[in-house]
Design an enzyme around this catalytic site. Structure first.
Site, PDB file in Angstrom:
ATOM      1  N   HIS A 169       0.829  -1.210   0.000  1.00 47.42           N
ATOM      2  CA  HIS A 169       0.000   0.000   0.000  1.00 47.42           C
ATOM      3  C   HIS A 169       0.863   1.259   0.000  1.00 47.42           C
ATOM      4  O   HIS A 169       0.444   2.310   0.481  1.00 47.42           O
ATOM      5  CB  HIS A 169      -0.954   0.019   1.201  1.00 47.42           C
ATOM      6  N   SER A 293      17.435  14.040 -21.065  1.00 47.32           N
ATOM      7  CA  SER A 293      16.412  15.092 -21.081  1.00 47.32           C
ATOM      8  C   SER A 293      16.883  16.194 -22.009  1.00 47.32           C
ATOM      9  O   SER A 293      18.081  16.476 -22.094  1.00 47.32           O
ATOM     10  CB  SER A 293      16.202  15.649 -19.666  1.00 47.32           C
TER      11      SER A 293
END
Length: 459
Positions: A169, A293
């Site tokens: 979770h 990038s």
């Protein structure tokens, strides 16, 4: 604005061509047509081998020369069929004329009428699609999947002891090892790969409505279902006895659902690897000359896993569409399946491209064990599960009278960090047997991995 020269509309035939090219051998239009020629030729040979209608078996030389029509299928063959289909407006009919032309060249005009004998187009198509999908699956797609499985298995073995903090979770949880966690994917994919390997590839060969009606009128004494079964099985396919005009495509639905299932597991792998990279559990290995990038020089984007994720989603959507459409046909037949099946190669292509990116991506990362170790050392509260479980056992054994071990550990650990000193002090104050206490005092987040290492090595 001047019109561009003709360019590939699909990226599979453009920038990604090299990664998916092996599929075009089978799932391209040319690959399908070559296989249609194969079916037509082998049917003629099968009929003459049985001396049907007073014919004699072809000589080995004639068989070889006739088989060359598909074994030596080339650009000239592709062009011939393209020109003929422009006239016939029917792809299978063009193939029939192609085979008749070859018979004429070989001086075998006397058996020309055995070309496409008793066949509806779907007889040839069902066998051809079964063959090209079988070959593409077993010779290209499945070996690529097994390459990923082997890479994951190797990683699992090499990193069986690499302790890491788990996250259930999204929260810190009982530790595992990176080898075991990635080994789970190898375990899951191997199971699906075996199912795909065992999938049936079926064909029908029973005439216009699946009844051999014309066959029986032409030769009432022939056991046509037996002849058809033997022919289909001689091609390495399974025989579907009871059909309408079309083969029911259930085997295709089963196969595409399994491939889509494998794609779902691979998608899970891609998103987990992306997440581990974002957590710095893996460092990406710089590729010389590559740009991560366009504006931030420090970045190395996890493009392999992002590309895989996107292509698996496209493949899954196409495979789902194939399964949904191919499972049904109006009455004895409609042509919805014909248009749908032309996109089988597109679905396989996006899936294979994703597998290629995952395979490459797994070689372009290295495990950052120091990050894993720091993460473990910063989360001693995860030992709460181990401590309360040991206390429960001690209560059952009569060596403790603690009334609610879970509540005791919840108060200590929930919602805030607990360091090594605090955890050990807490253990020292527990009313439990000395052997159990010493076992807990020796425990650290990095050693709290159960049999994870053994599981990883056993994959």
């Amino acid at each position: 604005m001047a019109a561009l020269p003709i360019q590939p509309l699909s990226p599979l035939d453009g920038r990604y061509r090299a990664a998916v090219a092996p599929l075009s051998e089978f799932l391209s239009e040319a690959g399908l047509n070559r296989t249609r020629v194969e079916v037509e030729v082998e049917w003629i040979i099968a009929l003459t081998d049985r001396s049907m209608f007073g014919t004699s078996p072809l000589s080995d030389e004639h068989k070889s020369a006739l088989r060359a029509a598909y074994l030596d299928f080339d650009q000239a063959s592709i062009d011939w069929l393209g020109e003929k289909e422009a006239v016939t407006r029917h792809d299978v009919k063009a193939v029939e004329y192609f085979v008749r032309d070859r018979l004429s060249q070989l001086g075998l005009d006397a058996i020309a009428e055995l070309t496409h004998f008793g066949c509806t187009s779907e007889d040839v198509n069902s066998l051809s699609y079964a063959l090209v999908v079988q070959r593409a699956t077993l010779q290209v797609w499945l070996p690529a999947l097994r390459t990923v499985i082997e890479a994951l298995r190797t990683f699992a073995h090499a990193n069986a002891d690499a302790a890491m903090l788990s996250h259930t979770h999204g929260q810190p949880a009982t530790p595992s090892t990176m080898g075991k966690e990635l080994g789970v994917f190898a375990w899951r994919l191997e199971r699906i790969a075996k199912q795909i390997e065992q999938n049936e590839f079926l064909g029908k060969f029973s005439g216009a409505t699946g009844t051999w009606s014309a066959h029986v009128v032409a030769s009432p004494e022939t056991e046509w279902p037996t002849v058809a079964r033997e022919f289909v099985e001689s091609l390495g396919l399974g025989f579907n006895l009871i059909t309408t005009q079309i083969e029911s495509h259930d085997w295709q639905v089963e196969l595409y659902d399994k491939i889509r299932h494998a794609g779902g597991v691979l998608h899970n792998l891609a998103t987990d690897m992306w997440t581990y990279i974002s957590m710095a559990y893996f460092a990406q290995i710089p590729v010389a000359g590559a740009t991560g990038s366009s504006t931030m020089p420090h970045k190395i984007n996890p493009i392999r896993f992002e590309n895989a994720e996107a292509n698996l989603e496209i493949a899954g959507a196409l495979l789902n569409s194939l399964s949904t459409t191919l499972v049904t046909s109006r009455m004895q037949r409609d042509l919805t399946d014909s248009s749908t099946q032309r996109n089988i190669g597109v679905a396989f292509g996006h899936s294979l491209l994703a597998i290629d990116n995952l395979t490459r991506g797994l070689t372009e990362v290295s495990l950052s064990q120091h990050v894993l170790d720091a993460d473990l050392d910063g989360n001693w509260e995860i030992l709460g599960e181990a401590i309360q479980t040991v206390v429960r056992a001690e209560v059952v054994a009569g060596r403790s009278t603690i009334s609610d071990p879970y509540a005791l550990l919840k108060e200590l650990t929930r919602g805030h960090k607990v360091g090594a000193a605090e955890m050990r002090a807490f253990v020292e104050g527990l009313e439990i047997g000395d052997e159990a206490k010493q076992r807990l005092l020796a425990l650290t987040p990095g050693t709290y991995i159960g049999v994870a290492a053994e599981l990883a090595r056993g994959i």
